[in-house]
Scaffold this motif. Sequence first.
Motif, PDB file in Angstrom:
ATOM      1  N   SER A  96       0.852  -1.187   0.000  1.00  0.00           N
ATOM      2  CA  SER A  96       0.000   0.000   0.000  1.00  0.00           C
ATOM      3  C   SER A  96       0.883   1.231   0.000  1.00  0.00           C
ATOM      4  O   SER A  96       1.917   1.247   0.677  1.00  0.00           O
ATOM      5  N   PRO A  97       0.505   2.262  -0.714  1.00  0.00           N
ATOM      6  CA  PRO A  97       1.352   3.461  -0.731  1.00  0.00           C
ATOM      7  C   PRO A  97       1.527   4.105   0.634  1.00  0.00           C
ATOM      8  O   PRO A  97       2.449   4.897   0.819  1.00  0.00           O
ATOM      9  N   ALA A  98       0.662   3.777   1.585  1.00  0.00           N
ATOM     10  CA  ALA A  98       0.784   4.381   2.910  1.00  0.00           C
ATOM     11  C   ALA A  98       1.833   3.698   3.772  1.00  0.00           C
ATOM     12  O   ALA A  98       2.174   4.209   4.834  1.00  0.00           O
ATOM     13  N   MET A 154      -8.078   1.036  -4.149  1.00  0.00           N
ATOM     14  CA  MET A 154      -7.889   0.549  -2.792  1.00  0.00           C
ATOM     15  C   MET A 154      -7.458   1.704  -1.901  1.00  0.00           C
ATOM     16  O   MET A 154      -6.563   2.474  -2.261  1.00  0.00           O
ATOM     17  N   CYS A 155      -8.079   1.802  -0.753  1.00  0.00           N
ATOM     18  CA  CYS A 155      -7.689   2.847   0.184  1.00  0.00           C
ATOM     19  C   CYS A 155      -6.281   2.552   0.695  1.00  0.00           C
ATOM     20  O   CYS A 155      -6.019   1.445   1.174  1.00  0.00           O
ATOM     21  N   PRO A 156      -5.362   3.501   0.629  1.00  0.00           N
ATOM     22  CA  PRO A 156      -3.998   3.216   1.077  1.00  0.00           C
ATOM     23  C   PRO A 156      -3.901   2.964   2.571  1.00  0.00           C
ATOM     24  O   PRO A 156      -2.943   2.334   3.016  1.00  0.00           O
ATOM     25  N   ARG A 180      -6.976  -0.422   2.955  1.00  0.00           N
ATOM     26  CA  ARG A 180      -7.082  -1.376   1.857  1.00  0.00           C
ATOM     27  C   ARG A 180      -8.513  -1.723   1.489  1.00  0.00           C
ATOM     28  O   ARG A 180      -8.747  -2.698   0.785  1.00  0.00           O
TER      29      ARG A 180
END
Lengths: 176, 517
Positions: free
Chosen positions: A123-125, B458-460, B463
Amino acid sequence: MMISGGGGGGGKSSWSSSTSSWVPTTSVSASGKRIQREMVELNNDPPPDCSAGPKGDNLYHWIATIIGTPETPYQGGIFFLDIKFPIDYPFKPPEVVFKTRIYHCNVDPDGRVSMGILKDDWSPALTITKVLLEVRSIMTNPDPYNAVVPGIAHLYSGDRAKHDDIAAEWTVRFAK
Amino acid sequence: NSPPWHLHCQFLDFPFCVPLLPPQVCNAYHDSRTDQNTFWWLEALHHAEQNKDFSTELIRKIEEAISGTSNNSKSSRVASRISIKKVAEQCNPVRTDINNIPYLVMSNVLVYSFRSISSLKYQIQTGLDQLEASRKTLLDQLLEIDQTMEKPNEENIECVGKCRNCQPNCDGPCALCELDILFQDYEARLFVLKNERGRIISSAEEAVDFQKKNLALNHFLSKLSQSSHSSTVSDISHEESKKRNVGQRVVVSKSASELELILGVLNYCKSRLGRDSVSAATKHLHVFEGMRKQFGHTRSLALAQAQYLRAHDEIKMAVSRLHPRENEDDKSLDDLGENELAAASSNFSHDKFMSLTMLSQIKGKLRYLKGLVQSKQKLQFESPNSSLFTRETTAMSNSTEEKGALLSKTDDETCPICQEKLGKQKMVFQCGHVTCCKCLFAMTEKRLQNNKLHNWVMCPTCRQHTDFGNIVLMHGTNLPILQCCIELTVVKNLKHPLVFKAHMEPRLKQSQEESCG
């Protein structure tokens, strides 16, 4: 690849003409900013038994160290890892490779770490801090069902004591 | 002149019986009241009783003051014509009450001077008492509603809702309509006092006449179904002209007749009154002027209270509308049932917070309105009222548009992807997490480059998958953004600064309030 990249470049140029605040995110400056912020964060609040930083002058190539967790066969060992950031980080996961040999079912003979968050679950976060914590976690709790070395996984499931003895032996030989 | 004298002698036969009461009433009032404001004009009239020439000049002064006021008043042309007719028809005194005065006085110089002054005393006392009573009733009602502004009475809120939907003639007028009736009563007494001066009739008849006029006024207003301040003034003017057309001998103007009468008495009696009486008279005249100026402000305060109660009514309705939606979410059990329920709960809390924010803003404005009592700030008094309405509309529209978005503290938040401070624009996913616009575009671009054609992203942070249609741009048009319209919509928003500012301003203020809180 080149055609796709060119198309993206065209889109970016049109963006920059319409708004001054728009900065192309796939440029080196954007991902570089993110990596620098992570470096500052790591220095301010390092995770336990871990450290990381750029290797030389290249901001996209880091080296990290993880100290083996007590009560595990890797205790006392110092493991070195290479971390390579892709150009389009953080939208692509970084590449994490163990430079120190380790007896682990989720690390292949070349040292590449096999974790979900470094593949499809990226995930980019996520940040390097979290990646290191995850690596430290699999050293404590291996995942034999997603192993890249079936033999080690089989031994871990079948004969845990022998598995730990071999892992400790490798730690003494390579990590201390 | 002998025929007029003869007619007046016959006319005066009737009042022989009426003045028997006024002296006793005046004595009773005099004994019960020791107020200096009351005492000063009694003293003046006492002097008038003792001096015949003074009495004659006093009445002449009063007549001149009344006629002067009538000419200078801003009433309609009909009133001007009537006043001109009065001057022209001095030869026919029987038709008008005012022209009866000098002849009465001239007769009284010989025989009835005491009774004339006695009736004058009686009328002044009656007018002052009635004015004070109506003013007290109005202010008590207004302050009673004002004290409930922190926690408005449930009945008042319901009455506002019903009264707005029903016709004004319905059986249960709300507190604000009752207040409006009191305003009309007070207004009639404050601005039409000359009516009571113009006639020399018994008080019972005066009361009946006034009540009839009041009922006619209410009936007229109920027909029009208007309750605004300006309409009320024009309606009263219309009523006045209507009565004048009928030919009733009623003289009404916007200046207080009692005030003009006292002015005349004061101007003539300055040399004869003591210092205390002169200062008391001056103070009393200032009180009258202040009351007339204060009327407008009091009216505006009542209107603000009405808006406040209506805002509460709207908040109640908005909250009640959310319950069925939550029930619907609760009923529909699918794979995301739990998430849907959580999202509905978040939306409910968000809308309630928005309503409470709007309510606190209105409360602040109302407190500001209460503080304005100076006549110099009358214009400023009006503009906050209109800005209150504008702000209320904006807040309501924003509340509707941002139902899918969660409030988040802008000062502390950073984009989870680029980790830079979030600006005023941000993309909100269905799960409530946020990201900045360019990072979302980069995510979308990556997905397109990989030839993965999906309708979701997708929510970072968590998810969770969010359809492109459910992503909300905050501080923009707050409309759902489709994948193919992302760039176009944002460009449009940025190219229309007025629309952008309109939506940005309340958000900024709310953010400031949150940071203060």
